[in-house]
Enzyme design. Structure first.
Site, mmCIF file in Angstrom:
data_model
loop_
_atom_site.group_PDB
_atom_site.id
_atom_site.type_symbol
_atom_site.label_atom_id
_atom_site.label_comp_id
_atom_site.label_asym_id
_atom_site.label_seq_id
_atom_site.Cartn_x
_atom_site.Cartn_y
_atom_site.Cartn_z
ATOM 1 N N CYS A 115 0.817 -1.228 0.000
ATOM 2 C CA CYS A 115 0.000 0.000 0.000
ATOM 3 C C CYS A 115 0.849 1.276 0.000
ATOM 4 C CB CYS A 115 -0.963 0.000 1.181
ATOM 5 S SG CYS A 115 -2.111 -1.378 1.125
ATOM 6 N N HIS A 252 -2.984 7.350 2.259
ATOM 7 C CA HIS A 252 -3.478 6.058 1.770
ATOM 8 C C HIS A 252 -4.866 5.822 2.360
ATOM 9 C CE1 HIS A 252 -4.002 1.950 0.872
ATOM 10 N NE2 HIS A 252 -3.713 1.504 2.079
ATOM 11 N N ASN A 282 -10.144 0.145 0.074
ATOM 12 C CA ASN A 282 -8.682 0.207 0.072
ATOM 13 C C ASN A 282 -8.182 -0.380 -1.250
ATOM 14 O OD1 ASN A 282 -5.947 -0.209 0.399
ATOM 15 N ND2 ASN A 282 -6.094 -1.066 2.467
HETATM 16 C C1 LIG Z 1 -10.056 -4.653 10.169
HETATM 17 C C2 LIG Z 1 -10.682 -3.701 11.193
HETATM 18 C C3 LIG Z 1 -11.712 -2.836 10.506
HETATM 19 C C4 LIG Z 1 -11.357 -4.520 12.281
HETATM 20 O O1 LIG Z 1 -11.877 -3.659 13.271
HETATM 21 P P1 LIG Z 1 -11.674 -4.020 14.803
HETATM 22 O O2 LIG Z 1 -12.397 -2.997 15.583
HETATM 23 O O3 LIG Z 1 -10.214 -4.171 15.038
HETATM 24 O O4 LIG Z 1 -12.453 -5.360 14.891
HETATM 25 P P2 LIG Z 1 -11.948 -6.774 15.427
HETATM 26 O O5 LIG Z 1 -10.988 -7.387 14.453
HETATM 27 O O6 LIG Z 1 -11.524 -6.644 16.850
HETATM 28 O O7 LIG Z 1 -13.303 -7.573 15.363
HETATM 29 C C5 LIG Z 1 -14.389 -7.220 16.192
HETATM 30 C C6 LIG Z 1 -15.500 -8.218 15.956
HETATM 31 O O8 LIG Z 1 -16.047 -7.997 14.646
HETATM 32 C C7 LIG Z 1 -16.047 -9.213 13.914
HETATM 33 N N1 LIG Z 1 -15.859 -8.931 12.498
HETATM 34 C C8 LIG Z 1 -14.711 -8.907 11.780
HETATM 35 N N2 LIG Z 1 -14.966 -8.597 10.518
HETATM 36 C C9 LIG Z 1 -16.282 -8.405 10.419
HETATM 37 C C10 LIG Z 1 -17.149 -8.039 9.373
HETATM 38 N N3 LIG Z 1 -16.701 -7.798 8.116
HETATM 39 N N4 LIG Z 1 -18.448 -7.906 9.632
HETATM 40 C C11 LIG Z 1 -18.960 -8.113 10.866
HETATM 41 N N5 LIG Z 1 -18.188 -8.466 11.908
HETATM 42 C C12 LIG Z 1 -16.874 -8.598 11.685
HETATM 43 C C13 LIG Z 1 -14.914 -10.015 14.500
HETATM 44 O O9 LIG Z 1 -15.088 -11.383 14.242
HETATM 45 C C14 LIG Z 1 -15.025 -9.664 15.956
HETATM 46 O O10 LIG Z 1 -16.053 -10.432 16.526
HETATM 47 P P3 LIG Z 1 -15.867 -11.040 18.011
HETATM 48 O O11 LIG Z 1 -15.745 -9.844 18.902
HETATM 49 O O12 LIG Z 1 -17.132 -11.812 18.191
HETATM 50 O O13 LIG Z 1 -14.635 -11.878 17.947
HETATM 51 C C15 LIG Z 1 -9.609 -2.802 11.830
HETATM 52 O O14 LIG Z 1 -8.800 -3.556 12.692
HETATM 53 C C16 LIG Z 1 -8.751 -2.159 10.811
HETATM 54 O O15 LIG Z 1 -9.207 -1.361 10.016
HETATM 55 N N6 LIG Z 1 -7.438 -2.438 10.822
HETATM 56 C C17 LIG Z 1 -6.535 -1.872 9.854
HETATM 57 C C18 LIG Z 1 -6.635 -2.642 8.586
HETATM 58 C C19 LIG Z 1 -5.984 -1.951 7.447
HETATM 59 O O16 LIG Z 1 -6.151 -0.780 7.268
HETATM 60 N N7 LIG Z 1 -5.248 -2.713 6.642
HETATM 61 C C20 LIG Z 1 -4.646 -2.253 5.457
HETATM 62 C C21 LIG Z 1 -3.417 -1.474 5.779
HETATM 63 S S1 LIG Z 1 -2.602 -1.090 4.284
#
Ligand SMILES: CC(C)(COP(=O)(O)OP(=O)(O)OC[C@H]1O[C@@H](n2cnc3c(N)ncnc32)[C@H](O)[C@@H]1OP(=O)(O)O)[C@@H](O)C(=O)NCCC(=O)NCCS
Length: 325
Positions: A115, A252, A282
């Site tokens: 990215c 980004h 993204n």
């Molecule tokens: C991926 C992201 C949105 C997840 O958000 P989060 O608040 O960290 O959420 P978590 O991973 O802790 O998951 C929370 C809950 O939602 C659930 N969940 C995950 N994806 C889900 C989806 N698409 N829809 C619904 N629920 C979802 C998980 O299973 C978890 O459930 P649980 O509490 O029962 O275990 C966040 O971590 C993020 O944006 N990270 C950066 C990713 C990124 O930008 N990557 C590219 C960089 S170049």
């Protein structure tokens, strides 16, 4: 003192026609529009059809950038394509874009910093242009991440989209002050110890397969907000500028919460932040040039504006560049 500067003389972009909303995805995996919007700010993304490879999208974006710059294929002597989703292991997607545009001179190569690839591409092109090794460069970020997603994994498949964006950089003589047009500076970093937080579980030299994207989202989030602002602080320091003087922050586009937390931490006013993650998702290396093209075409970015681009990607890799547009 007269020095060479890499000046942006055109930009363009390309998105696949097919738009997929969060509700569309909720019919495929256990998710909801509310969850995706609340955690990421994403409302829809464009996904490529089978004819739209990375080079196809890249060629369209570059053609638009050349038209914007009123230049032809004979004017370009460097093509850098930032991508993690090349059409083939080799030859490079950059050479396919070069051929598709009818460019037969100069050099073309792919650059892989996930990215952060577009920021790496701008920094690299800048070195060629300011040392006189090339005269005009196309820097394109082009991706079809939909092809490396695990469509059963709701934690990753809702986050990404496909697309391409490009700029034309031209070497011009400059007095070299911070008020003169062009790339003022670029800071790049990488730290491979973070590999397991964001990677693809395959490749030509290991499994012999393409593999799928894997990510520990929470860890990426923490690093993105906590650590990568160092390169932005560097860019301000090296150029003698500050957050107050910035006209546009074009980061980004991975997640709205990451972008806003980073802007707040750096003292960049929210109204200076260009956000396209809601529309594009993204798109990895394509996200910054896509956002630049949106803000240029809707009249926000004007000649002379001070623009900061910044990204973090797998590796981790990260970087920032400050451009007087
Ligand atoms: C991926 C992201 C949105 C997840 O958000 P989060 O608040 O960290 O959420 P978590 O991973 O802790 O998951 C929370 C809950 O939602 C659930 N969940 C995950 N994806 C889900 C989806 N698409 N829809 C619904 N629920 C979802 C998980 O299973 C978890 O459930 P649980 O509490 O029962 O275990 C966040 O971590 C993020 O944006 N990270 C950066 C990713 C990124 O930008 N990557 C590219 C960089 S170049």
């Amino acid at each position: 003192m007269v020095a060479l500067r890499s000046v942006v003389v055109g930009c363009g972009s390309s998105l696949p026609a097919r738009v997929v909303t969060n509700d569309d995805l909720a019919r495929r995996v256990e998710t909801s529009d509310a969850w995706i919007v609340q955690r990421t700010g994403i409302r829809q993304r464009h996904l490529a059809d089978e004819t739209e490879t990375t080079s196809v999208l890249g060629i369209r974006a570059c053609r638009a950038a050349l038209e914007d710059a009123r230049l032809g294929p004979e004017d370009i002597d460097l093509v850098i394509c930032a991508t993690s989703t090349p059409d083939h292991t080799f030859p490079s997607t950059a050479t396919q874009i070069q051929a598709g545009l009818g460019i037969h001179q100069g050099a073309a190569f792919d650059l892989q910093a996930v990215c952060a690839g577009f920021v790496y591409g701008v920094a690299t092109a800048d070195k060629f242009l300011t040392t006189g090794s090339a005269r005009r460069a196309l820097v394109v970020g082009a991706e079809t991440f939909s092809r490396i997603l695990d469509w059963e994994d709701r934690t990753t498949c809702v986050l990404f989209g496909d697309g391409a964006g490009a700029i034309v950089l031209e070497a011009r003589e400059s007095a070299g002050t911070r008020d003169d047009r062009g790339v003022l500076n670029a800071s790049l970093r990488s730290d491979g110890r973070h590999r397991d937080k964001l990677y693809v579980d395959g490749g030509p030299g290991s499994t012999g397969t393409t593999g799928h994207l894997r990510m520990t989202g929470k860890e990426v989030f923490r690093f993105a907000v906590g650590s990568v602002t160092d390169v932005i602080a560097d860019a301000f320091r090296l150029s003698g500028t500050s957050a107050e003087e910035l006209d546009w922050f074009v980061p980004h586009q991975a997640n709205r919460r990451i972008i806003e937390a980073s802007a707040d931490k750096l003292g960049i006013a929210r109204e200076k932040v260009v956000l396209t993650v809601d529309r594009h998702g993204n798109t990895s290396a394509a996200s910054i040039p896509l956002a630049l093209d949106v803000a240029r075409k809707d009249g926000r970015i004007r000649d002379g504006d001070l623009v900061m681009i910044e990204a973090i990607g797998g590796g981790f890799t990260w970087g920032a560049a400050l451009i007087r547009w």
